[in-house]
Write a protein that holds these residues in place. Structure first.
Motif, short mmCIF file in Angstrom:
data_model
loop_
_atom_site.label_atom_id
_atom_site.label_comp_id
_atom_site.label_asym_id
_atom_site.label_seq_id
_atom_site.Cartn_x
_atom_site.Cartn_y
_atom_site.Cartn_z
N ASN A 1 1.92 -15.14 -5.24
CA ASN A 1 2.69 -14.73 -4.07
C ASN A 1 2.06 -13.51 -3.40
OD1 ASN A 1 4.67 -14.19 -2.24
ND2 ASN A 1 6.34 -14.50 -3.70
N LEU A 2 1.75 -13.62 -2.12
CA LEU A 2 1.15 -12.49 -1.40
C LEU A 2 2.17 -11.81 -0.49
CD1 LEU A 2 -2.39 -13.80 -0.47
CD2 LEU A 2 -1.89 -11.74 -1.76
N ASP A 3 3.40 -12.34 -0.50
CA ASP A 3 4.42 -11.75 0.36
C ASP A 3 5.24 -10.76 -0.49
OD1 ASP A 3 6.51 -11.10 1.90
OD2 ASP A 3 7.19 -13.15 2.29
N PHE B 1 -1.68 -4.93 -9.18
CA PHE B 1 -2.72 -5.76 -8.55
C PHE B 1 -2.15 -6.56 -7.39
CE2 PHE B 1 -5.10 -5.42 -12.68
CZ PHE B 1 -6.13 -4.68 -12.13
N ALA B 2 -0.91 -7.04 -7.60
CA ALA B 2 -0.30 -7.85 -6.53
C ALA B 2 -0.11 -7.01 -5.28
CB ALA B 2 1.03 -8.41 -7.01
N ILE B 3 0.34 -5.76 -5.47
CA ILE B 3 0.56 -4.89 -4.30
C ILE B 3 -0.79 -4.62 -3.64
CG2 ILE B 3 1.28 -2.58 -3.56
CD1 ILE B 3 3.36 -2.64 -5.80
N GLN B 4 -1.79 -4.33 -4.46
CA GLN B 4 -3.11 -4.05 -3.90
C GLN B 4 -3.66 -5.27 -3.13
OE1 GLN B 4 -6.44 -3.69 -6.57
NE2 GLN B 4 -6.96 -1.75 -5.65
N ASN B 5 -3.53 -6.44 -3.75
CA ASN B 5 -4.02 -7.66 -3.09
C ASN B 5 -3.29 -7.90 -1.78
OD1 ASN B 5 -5.85 -8.24 -4.95
ND2 ASN B 5 -4.62 -9.74 -6.07
N ARG C 1 -1.80 -5.78 0.09
CA ARG C 1 -2.17 -4.80 1.12
C ARG C 1 -3.54 -5.13 1.70
NH1 ARG C 1 0.41 0.90 -1.01
NH2 ARG C 1 2.54 0.14 -0.89
N LEU C 2 -4.47 -5.50 0.80
CA LEU C 2 -5.81 -5.86 1.28
C LEU C 2 -5.73 -7.08 2.19
CD1 LEU C 2 -8.06 -5.50 -1.88
CD2 LEU C 2 -8.14 -4.15 0.20
N PHE C 3 -4.87 -8.02 1.78
CA PHE C 3 -4.72 -9.25 2.56
C PHE C 3 -4.19 -8.93 3.96
CE2 PHE C 3 -2.04 -13.00 3.66
CZ PHE C 3 -3.06 -13.91 3.81
N SER C 4 -3.15 -8.08 4.01
CA SER C 4 -2.58 -7.82 5.34
C SER C 4 -3.54 -6.97 6.18
CB SER C 4 -1.19 -7.19 5.25
OG SER C 4 -1.31 -5.83 4.99
#
Ligand code: ADP
Length: 547
Positions: free
Chosen positions: A156-158, A291-295, A297-300
């Motif tokens: 999940n990236l949201d 990691f999920a938060i970092q990913n 943030r990088l994604f957005s």
């Protein structure tokens, strides 16, 4: 491992009361471990007692009237009974022994041989073995649940959807009754718990200023915390205390040394105490959340950048379109007056308006040459822009004839430059589908460049041949050559290797751009290979005509 000192509850299933009495006395002899022995004499009573699951160990006699101990054992195992079963039987029943183990008994004792030491040892091993098994199963189960949590987090990236779930999943993982995810906000000045599980929503509103509260303590030390009694910690916050927290686990939510916040889990009753294993599980969830938060943030950020680039590109395209439109309009406006000027100048230079004086002849020659250059420039510009925007009508073209005409036209120029110009056309050259006028410009540009950039004494060679399903046109010279790093850029519009005002060779830098655009509009390719001071070879490949 020592057994704990609360009495171990044992159920004996045996149809002989004497055996019960003997067993009870044996157990009473054992020092250091109290036992409470219950007894059932029949199969049916035993089934009922076993169903209640109140005993730590079951001793089952093989002989049970119409039934036997193995049947009872099979039944208990089918009920997924986890406590240890020990089968008791007479001497020499090896078959029964083996069968008992197969069915799931932890031990097998021969009644005649039983004494206090044997029974104590058997019970102790049975209990310990079951304890280890239970522990291993619990570990496997938590590993499985951790895997599920990992899957849920990493798929999940949201963040707004993911983070509230992280708290719930972590709480479920260790059986915590409540929890919260604290995030650093306010440019690193405060911490807030935006995501809560089983806690009053107003807890989310509270901002912990830097340095205050346990969450800050964990962020600053970067270390996890396991507390048996939350309220006794000096950094405990009052309103959390009032929520009735007992055991507490807090772990940093970090990724690549960047602190995002804290994942905290609570027990709301004194009976639930977290342990080190649970702390390790939550630490793992904390790392994954980091990691999920970092990913995310990088994604957005990447998405944001992509949007910015897209806007910039659209703007550039728009500018490019405007620029082309402007150049096209300006060129069209220049074309007619230039043609008129050139016509008059040439007439004047030829003496049509009266013989020129000797002093006038040279400047008139320069004006005529420059007027011609300007007309060519405007023609080139219009040609380049037309290839891009105007649909060209295609017909079957005989390249051999086209090449012949082009080379003939350049023979004079070559001679003047002190060069030889040779033509080599393969017999039966297939025709192609194209626009003769445009293809003529391609040949003109390649030949005029070859002549222009080859010093006197050199040679220019034009060849045409078929290669697979293409016709290749090649213009090779023995001229100044093109450095490798320039070989791609020479096809850009207005690009000249020497573009300085004092350059040796004239030109507009549009010729090869025009060549490339025309060739590509014919679904062909143009390539150059060249060595400085040795020469250059331009080849154009065009698809053969097919009906
Ligand atoms: P130009 O009007 O300057 O000839 P072109 O687009 O035809 O413009 O060529 C771009 C540049 O490529 C030239 O200025 C020259 O530096 C280089 N070039 C093209 N053809 C040759 C060649 N046959 N030999 C050496 N250099 C060449």
């Amino acid at each position: 491992m020592e057994l704990d000192k609360r009495p171990l509850h044992i159920l004996l299933v045996d149809d002989d009361e004497d055996d019960y009495v003997i067993t009870r006395d044996l157990l009473a002899d054992i020092k250091g471990q109290p036992y409470q022995l219950d007894w059932q004499a029949t199969y049916n009573e035993a089934v009922e007692a076993i169903s209640n699951r109140q005993h730590d160990v079951y001793l089952i006699d093989y002989r049970l009237g119409a039934h036997n101990g193995l049947e009872l054992l099979r039944w208990a195992i089918s009920q997924e009974h986890q406590s240890p079963f020990i089968l008791l039987t007479g001497q020499g029943d090896r078959e029964v022994d083996l069968e008992a183990m197969r069915v799931g008994a932890v031990d097998y004792l021969v009644k005649e041989q039983i004494d206090a030491a044997i029974i104590e040892r058997s019970i102790r091993y049975a209990v310990e073995r079951k304890r280890v098994e239970a522990q291993r199963e619990a570990l496997l189960e938590s590993e499985q649940r951790l895997n599920e949590v990992t899957r849920a987090i990493s798929s999940n990236l949201d963040l707004s959807d993911l983070l509230p779930n992280v708290v719930r999943l972590a709480a479920e993982l260790i059986g915590a009754e409540a929890g919260g995810l604290a995030l650093i906000t306010n440019y690193g000045e405060s911490i807030r718990y935006p995501y809560l599980f089983n806690l009053p929503p107003h807890f989310s509103e509270h901002l912990h200023p830097k340095g205050q509260g346990l969450a800050w303590h964990i962020v600053q030390t970067g270390e996890s915390l396991l507390l048996a009694n939350y309220a006794s910690h000096p950094q405990a916050t009052d309103y959390w205390k009032q929520a009735g927290i007992f055991s507490f686990i807090g772990v940093p939510v970090v990724a690549a040394k960047q602190n995002f916040g804290v994942l905290a889990l609570f027990s709301l009753s004194a009976e639930i105490q977290f342990n080190d294993r649970e702390l390790a599980l939550v630490e793992s969830v904390g790392r994954q959340a980091g990691f999920a938060i970092q990913n995310a943030r990088l994604f957005s950020e990447t998405q944001h950048r992509a949007k910015e680039l897209e806007t910039a590109l659209t703007r550039l395209e728009e500018l490019d379109r405007l620029k082309s439109a402007f150049i096209r309009n300006a060129s069209h406006e220049l074309r007619t007056p230039l043609a008129i000027m050139r016509g008059y100048v040439e007439l004047m230079a030829d003496g049509a308006f009266g013989e020129l004086t000797v002093a006038q002849k040279e400047p008139m020659g320069i004006v005529t040459a420059r007027a011609k250059m300007l007309t060519n420039l405007v023609d080139d510009i219009i040609a380049v822009l037309n290839v891009e925007t105007v649909d060209i009508s295609m017909e079957r073209v005989d390249l051999a004839a086209l090449a012949q005409t082009a080379t003939q036209e350049f023979q004079l120029a070559a001679r003047r430059a002190g060069l030889t110009l040779e033509l080599d056309i393969a017999p039966d050259l297939p025709s192609i589908l194209g626009a003769p006028f445009h293809l003529g410009r391609v040949l003109d540009n390649l030949l005029s460049n070859a002549i222009k950039f080859t010093p006197s004494g050199g040679a220019v060679r034009f060849s045409a041949y078929q290669q697979n399903s293409e016709v290749v046109l090649e213009v090779a010279d023995t001229g100044i050559g093109i450095p490798e790093e320039e070989q791609e850029r020479i096809f850009d519009r207005f690009y000249q290797i020497d573009g300085s005002p004092t350059r040796r060779y004239g030109g507009t830098g549009l010729g090869l751009a025009l060549v490339k655009e025309i060739v590509e509009s014919h679904h062909g390719r143009v390539q150059v290979s060249s060595i400085v001071n040795e020469g250059s070879r331009f080849s154009v490949a065009l698809p053969c005509f097919s009906e």
